[in-house]
Design a protein around this motif. Structure first.
Motif, PDB file in Angstrom:
ATOM      1  N   THR A 128       0.797  -1.228   0.000  1.00  0.00           N
ATOM      2  CA  THR A 128       0.000   0.000   0.000  1.00  0.00           C
ATOM      3  C   THR A 128       0.831   1.280   0.000  1.00  0.00           C
ATOM      4  OG1 THR A 128      -0.113   0.214   2.416  1.00  0.00           O
ATOM      5  CG2 THR A 128      -1.753  -1.209   1.356  1.00  0.00           C
ATOM      6  N   GLY A 129       2.127   1.169   0.358  1.00  0.00           N
ATOM      7  CA  GLY A 129       2.967   2.354   0.459  1.00  0.00           C
ATOM      8  C   GLY A 129       2.778   3.130   1.745  1.00  0.00           C
ATOM      9  N   LEU A 130       1.977   2.579   2.670  1.00  0.00           N
ATOM     10  CA  LEU A 130       1.589   3.302   3.879  1.00  0.00           C
ATOM     11  C   LEU A 130       1.977   2.530   5.133  1.00  0.00           C
ATOM     12  CD1 LEU A 130      -2.097   4.149   2.830  1.00  0.00           C
ATOM     13  CD2 LEU A 130      -0.047   5.518   2.388  1.00  0.00           C
ATOM     14  N   PRO A 131       2.307   3.242   6.216  1.00  0.00           N
ATOM     15  CA  PRO A 131       2.465   2.580   7.506  1.00  0.00           C
ATOM     16  C   PRO A 131       1.091   2.308   8.112  1.00  0.00           C
ATOM     17  CG  PRO A 131       2.734   4.925   7.800  1.00  0.00           C
ATOM     18  CD  PRO A 131       2.533   4.703   6.319  1.00  0.00           C
ATOM     19  N   LEU A 132       1.013   1.363   9.023  1.00  0.00           N
ATOM     20  CA  LEU A 132      -0.215   1.164   9.785  1.00  0.00           C
ATOM     21  C   LEU A 132      -0.369   2.358  10.723  1.00  0.00           C
ATOM     22  CD1 LEU A 132      -0.691  -2.492  11.083  1.00  0.00           C
ATOM     23  CD2 LEU A 132      -2.469  -0.901  10.369  1.00  0.00           C
ATOM     24  N   ALA A 133      -1.415   3.156  10.528  1.00  0.00           N
ATOM     25  CA  ALA A 133      -1.599   4.359  11.351  1.00  0.00           C
ATOM     26  C   ALA A 133      -3.079   4.710  11.408  1.00  0.00           C
ATOM     27  CB  ALA A 133      -0.800   5.532  10.765  1.00  0.00           C
ATOM     28  N   THR A 134      -3.443   5.470  12.420  1.00  0.00           N
ATOM     29  CA  THR A 134      -4.841   5.884  12.605  1.00  0.00           C
ATOM     30  C   THR A 134      -5.324   6.798  11.491  1.00  0.00           C
ATOM     31  OG1 THR A 134      -4.180   7.792  13.948  1.00  0.00           O
ATOM     32  CG2 THR A 134      -4.627   5.729  15.112  1.00  0.00           C
ATOM     33  N   TYR A 135      -4.410   7.376  10.751  1.00  0.00           N
ATOM     34  CA  TYR A 135      -4.689   8.358   9.699  1.00  0.00           C
ATOM     35  C   TYR A 135      -5.612   7.815   8.605  1.00  0.00           C
ATOM     36  CZ  TYR A 135      -2.957  11.796   6.133  1.00  0.00           C
ATOM     37  OH  TYR A 135      -2.797  12.754   5.176  1.00  0.00           O
ATOM     38  N   PHE A 136      -5.493   6.550   8.265  1.00  0.00           N
ATOM     39  CA  PHE A 136      -6.072   6.035   7.027  1.00  0.00           C
ATOM     40  C   PHE A 136      -7.477   5.449   7.216  1.00  0.00           C
ATOM     41  CE2 PHE A 136      -1.397   5.690   6.899  1.00  0.00           C
ATOM     42  CZ  PHE A 136      -1.181   6.734   5.996  1.00  0.00           C
ATOM     43  N   SER A 137      -8.171   5.252   6.091  1.00  0.00           N
ATOM     44  CA  SER A 137      -9.605   4.951   6.122  1.00  0.00           C
ATOM     45  C   SER A 137      -9.934   3.548   6.613  1.00  0.00           C
ATOM     46  CB  SER A 137     -10.211   5.113   4.716  1.00  0.00           C
ATOM     47  OG  SER A 137      -9.868   6.345   4.148  1.00  0.00           O
ATOM     48  N   GLY A 138      -9.126   2.549   6.239  1.00  0.00           N
ATOM     49  CA  GLY A 138      -9.470   1.168   6.556  1.00  0.00           C
ATOM     50  C   GLY A 138      -9.795   0.928   8.021  1.00  0.00           C
ATOM     51  N   GLY A 179     -29.727   5.270  -8.395  1.00  0.00           N
ATOM     52  CA  GLY A 179     -28.726   5.074  -9.446  1.00  0.00           C
ATOM     53  C   GLY A 179     -27.409   5.783  -9.241  1.00  0.00           C
ATOM     54  N   GLY A 180     -27.115   6.234  -8.017  1.00  0.00           N
ATOM     55  CA  GLY A 180     -25.854   6.918  -7.749  1.00  0.00           C
ATOM     56  C   GLY A 180     -24.650   6.065  -8.107  1.00  0.00           C
ATOM     57  N   ILE A 181     -23.628   6.697  -8.672  1.00  0.00           N
ATOM     58  CA  ILE A 181     -22.419   6.003  -9.112  1.00  0.00           C
ATOM     59  C   ILE A 181     -21.457   5.878  -7.942  1.00  0.00           C
ATOM     60  CG2 ILE A 181     -20.435   6.146 -10.670  1.00  0.00           C
ATOM     61  CD1 ILE A 181     -22.306   7.705 -12.607  1.00  0.00           C
ATOM     62  N   HIS A 182     -21.051   4.648  -7.637  1.00  0.00           N
ATOM     63  CA  HIS A 182     -20.197   4.354  -6.475  1.00  0.00           C
ATOM     64  C   HIS A 182     -18.768   4.139  -6.967  1.00  0.00           C
ATOM     65  CE1 HIS A 182     -19.213   1.693  -2.766  1.00  0.00           C
ATOM     66  NE2 HIS A 182     -19.174   2.967  -2.422  1.00  0.00           N
ATOM     67  N   VAL A 183     -18.024   5.230  -7.056  1.00  0.00           N
ATOM     68  CA  VAL A 183     -16.710   5.230  -7.695  1.00  0.00           C
ATOM     69  C   VAL A 183     -15.744   6.080  -6.877  1.00  0.00           C
ATOM     70  CG1 VAL A 183     -15.486   6.250  -9.687  1.00  0.00           C
ATOM     71  CG2 VAL A 183     -17.435   4.758 -10.075  1.00  0.00           C
ATOM     72  N   THR A 184     -14.465   5.719  -6.928  1.00  0.00           N
ATOM     73  CA  THR A 184     -13.394   6.581  -6.425  1.00  0.00           C
ATOM     74  C   THR A 184     -12.273   6.568  -7.441  1.00  0.00           C
ATOM     75  OG1 THR A 184     -12.045   7.113  -4.481  1.00  0.00           O
ATOM     76  CG2 THR A 184     -12.169   4.789  -5.104  1.00  0.00           C
ATOM     77  N   ASP A 185     -11.208   7.325  -7.150  1.00  0.00           N
ATOM     78  CA  ASP A 185     -10.042   7.314  -8.046  1.00  0.00           C
ATOM     79  C   ASP A 185      -8.836   6.782  -7.284  1.00  0.00           C
ATOM     80  OD1 ASP A 185      -7.809   9.992  -8.199  1.00  0.00           O
ATOM     81  OD2 ASP A 185      -9.173   9.688  -6.515  1.00  0.00           O
ATOM     82  N   PRO A 186      -7.722   6.510  -7.968  1.00  0.00           N
ATOM     83  CA  PRO A 186      -6.586   5.894  -7.273  1.00  0.00           C
ATOM     84  C   PRO A 186      -5.934   6.794  -6.224  1.00  0.00           C
ATOM     85  CG  PRO A 186      -6.413   5.556  -9.644  1.00  0.00           C
ATOM     86  CD  PRO A 186      -7.513   6.543  -9.430  1.00  0.00           C
ATOM     87  N   THR A 187      -6.046   8.117  -6.353  1.00  0.00           N
ATOM     88  CA  THR A 187      -5.413   8.979  -5.352  1.00  0.00           C
ATOM     89  C   THR A 187      -6.118   8.845  -4.013  1.00  0.00           C
ATOM     90  OG1 THR A 187      -6.734  10.988  -5.828  1.00  0.00           O
ATOM     91  CG2 THR A 187      -4.751  10.629  -7.144  1.00  0.00           C
ATOM     92  N   ASN A 188      -7.432   8.695  -4.032  1.00  0.00           N
ATOM     93  CA  ASN A 188      -8.178   8.487  -2.791  1.00  0.00           C
ATOM     94  C   ASN A 188      -8.095   7.041  -2.316  1.00  0.00           C
ATOM     95  OD1 ASN A 188      -9.728  10.977  -1.825  1.00  0.00           O
ATOM     96  ND2 ASN A 188     -10.103  11.028  -4.028  1.00  0.00           N
ATOM     97  N   ALA A 189      -8.193   6.095  -3.258  1.00  0.00           N
ATOM     98  CA  ALA A 189      -8.117   4.674  -2.877  1.00  0.00           C
ATOM     99  C   ALA A 189      -6.774   4.352  -2.234  1.00  0.00           C
ATOM    100  CB  ALA A 189      -8.352   3.796  -4.095  1.00  0.00           C
ATOM    101  N   SER A 190      -5.726   5.042  -2.668  1.00  0.00           N
ATOM    102  CA  SER A 190      -4.391   4.762  -2.133  1.00  0.00           C
ATOM    103  C   SER A 190      -4.219   5.265  -0.705  1.00  0.00           C
ATOM    104  CB  SER A 190      -3.310   5.385  -3.035  1.00  0.00           C
ATOM    105  OG  SER A 190      -3.323   6.801  -2.973  1.00  0.00           O
ATOM    106  N   ARG A 191      -5.252   5.941  -0.156  1.00  0.00           N
ATOM    107  CA  ARG A 191      -5.174   6.454   1.218  1.00  0.00           C
ATOM    108  C   ARG A 191      -6.020   5.637   2.190  1.00  0.00           C
ATOM    109  NH1 ARG A 191      -1.113  10.003   0.706  1.00  0.00           N
ATOM    110  NH2 ARG A 191      -1.773  10.730   2.739  1.00  0.00           N
ATOM    111  N   THR A 192      -6.479   4.489   1.750  1.00  0.00           N
ATOM    112  CA  THR A 192      -7.371   3.684   2.589  1.00  0.00           C
ATOM    113  C   THR A 192      -6.646   2.593   3.364  1.00  0.00           C
ATOM    114  OG1 THR A 192      -7.800   2.144   0.779  1.00  0.00           O
ATOM    115  CG2 THR A 192      -9.320   4.025   0.998  1.00  0.00           C
ATOM    116  N   LEU A 193      -5.414   2.251   2.960  1.00  0.00           N
ATOM    117  CA  LEU A 193      -4.682   1.073   3.453  1.00  0.00           C
ATOM    118  C   LEU A 193      -5.253  -0.213   2.870  1.00  0.00           C
ATOM    119  CD1 LEU A 193      -3.746   1.271   7.282  1.00  0.00           C
ATOM    120  CD2 LEU A 193      -2.210   0.737   5.391  1.00  0.00           C
ATOM    121  N   LEU A 194      -6.069  -0.081   1.832  1.00  0.00           N
ATOM    122  CA  LEU A 194      -6.744  -1.252   1.264  1.00  0.00           C
ATOM    123  C   LEU A 194      -6.394  -1.492  -0.203  1.00  0.00           C
ATOM    124  CD1 LEU A 194     -10.304  -0.554   2.744  1.00  0.00           C
ATOM    125  CD2 LEU A 194      -8.744  -2.376   3.486  1.00  0.00           C
ATOM    126  N   MET A 195      -5.669  -0.541  -0.851  1.00  0.00           N
ATOM    127  CA  MET A 195      -5.398  -0.655  -2.289  1.00  0.00           C
ATOM    128  C   MET A 195      -3.966  -1.079  -2.564  1.00  0.00           C
ATOM    129  SD  MET A 195      -5.593   2.116  -5.412  1.00  0.00           S
ATOM    130  CE  MET A 195      -3.836   2.482  -5.351  1.00  0.00           C
TER     131      MET A 195
END
Length: 504
Positions: A128-138, A179-195
């Motif tokens: 993920t490129g991220l440390p385990l921290a309280t900062y992220f979404s996951g 019918g709302g579109i449930h989408v994100t982009d990689p810049t946001n997904a990369s901040r979740t600790l899940l991508m």
């Protein structure tokens, strides 16, 4: 017929809509603050429904101020506070809990438990490129599933959706429950600790570690493509939504940091330094984050190294709102100019622990070096200098990771109007600091991403040619004083460690 691009900038303290012409000039802006909710120490929340209501209001306000019609807009982009986490019901659109803000530290125990599974803070960094921290979404998603009655069962039944604020705004703009579109982009997904940073896809193993059903997660699409049209009634109805960038990546794009080695620093609620590393993913050995910088359409993914600093502009707000020492943010420069230096006082604002390069959730804020000599001016100066010192720490880490010393720093965000801060930043870095003509580059970057997708701007070269310098500050401090000031700051930082222990 002249056309324009709109950007919705959903930030930590406010939401605004800005409208830009082809040259990147601001035609209109409308902005509304939202409530900051602090249920207990370390907890920070937002009302996601209030934010959606404000989003509709500021879109209408900006259109009216610019005296435009919806047909004058070719696209709208979205940029957002990253990591702030919302979970809602896909049928009703109602959040199951307040949005948990990126500054929130309630997931500290969850983070410790995940680290204990093996690898500690580094458990997910390679993927993920991220440390385990309280900062992220996951971990925030996990906290909601674990602590809100009945929510985990509903999530496992496929009834609930997760999104950061980009996804929440997009889903509502495109119809919500209808019918709302449930989408994100990689810049946001990369901040979740899940991508996974290499594949730009959700990692099922990490999601399983956190007990997060895959059905909750949005589809990951590029940062610049047409996702759908605005269906919500109001000023933007029918306009294509064609760009999504997390706020700091948007500012990097808006600053035209489009080549490897180019860096910017956004001075906002917190500070965020991003260095474009090109199409190569660079893992940090010095406490920085590896993140997606942007992905334009089908082009190769561009990566960045990021230094995230939790408290900078919000320290000025704290001085104003909690202590009442100043009546407005602008007053701090007036007080700081009444003295020649900080008088030996240093303010380390570890309100939510320390982010880059330390990642110490056990740290808490401290003012050190106090004597009877210290007055209001010295404290005001120490508050401003804290922003510059923290930036220096991140730049040092970036220089070490990249092997290429920074030659200048592009600065944007609300605090860049503070000229004393900008001069001190140049002094303590020893390199020039440059402010662009359009210093609110976050919204501009989102507009560029949307405009590129619909052909309003032909290429990234159009973005580079739009960028213009407003002012430059050159270093004026001698090297001996610079070294002494920085040495004292580093000493002050160590006094904040180990304040929170397991019994707290």
């Amino acid at each position: 017929m002249t056309s324009y691009v709109a950007a919705i900038d959903q930030g930590t303290t406010s939401t605004r809509t800005m409208i830009f012409d082809h040259s990147g000039r601001v035609m209109a802006v409308d902005q509304r603050e939202h409530e900051q909710i602090f249920p207990q120490a370390g907890w920070v929340e937002h009302d996601a429904e209030e934010i959606w209501s404000n989003t509709r209001a500021v879109a209408a306000g900006a259109i009216a101020k610019a005296d435009l019609h919806t047909t004058d807009l070719v696209a709208v982009g979205i940029t957002n506070q990253r990591e702030t986490t919302v979970v809602w019901d896909r049928k009703t659109g109602k959040p199951v809990y307040n949005a948990i803000v990126w500054q929130d530290t309630r997931t500290d125990r969850i983070v410790t438990e995940l680290g204990a599974l093996g690898g500690g803070q580094e458990r997910y960094r390679e993927k993920t490129g991220l440390p385990l921290a309280t900062y992220f979404s996951g971990p925030k998603i996990k906290w909601i599933l674990d602590n809100v009655d009945g929510v985990r069962k509903r999530a496992e039944a496929g009834e609930l959706l997760f999104g950061n604020m980009d996804t929440w705004v997009l889903w509502n703009m495109t119809g919500g429950p209808d019918g709302g579109i449930h989408v994100t982009d990689p810049t946001n997904a990369s901040r979740t600790l899940l991508m996974d940073l290499d594949t730009l896809s959700w990692d099922e193993g990490i999601a399983a570690d956190m007990g997060i059903p895959m059905s909750m997660l949005p589809e990951i699409r590029s940062s610049s493509e047409e996702y759908g049209k605005v269906r919500a009634k109001g000023a933007l109805a029918g306009v294509p939504i064609a760009g999504i960038l997390g706020d700091q990546q948007a500012a990097t794009f808006g600053q035209a940091c489009l080549s490897p080695g180019e860096a910017k620093n956004t001075y906002g609620t917190g500070n965020f330094v991003l260095l474009n590393t090109g199409t190569e993913k660079v893992l940090s050995n010095n406490g920085l984050l590896t993140t997606v910088c942007y992905k334009i359409g089908s082009n190769d993914t561009v990566y960045a190294l990021e230094g995230a600093i939790a408290v900078t502009g919000s320290l000025v707000q704290w001085l104003r709102d909690n202590l009442g020492m100043i009546g407005s943010a602008a007053e701090i420069e007036e007080h700081a100019r009444t003295v020649d230096d900080n008088g030996g006082a240093y303010f380390v604002p570890a309100f939510s622990g320390l982010f880059a390069p330390y990642w110490r959730s056990d740290a808490r804020g401290a003012i050190v070096g106090l004597t009877r000599f210290i007055n209001k001016g010295h404290l005001a100066r120490a508050v401003l200098e804290a922003t510059a010192f923290q930036t220096r720490e991140v730049i040092d880490a970036m220089n070490a990771d990249s092997g290429v010393p920074l030659k200048s720093l592009k600065a944007d965000g609300g605090m860049v109007v503070n000229e004393l801060l900008m001069q001190f930043q140049a002094d303590i870095l020893g390199v020039p600091v440059i402010r662009p003509v359009v210093n609110e580059t976050t919204a501009l970057g989102a507009a560029y991403a949307a405009g590129l997708a619909v052909g309003f701007w032909a290429s990234e070269e159009d973005i580079r040619s739009n960028w213009a310098k407003d002012k430059q500050w050159d270093p004026a401090m001698d090297s001996d004083r610079r070294a002494k000031e920085y040495r004292n700051w580093k000493k002050a930082v160590t006094k904040t460690f180990d304040w929170v222990d397991d019994e707290d």
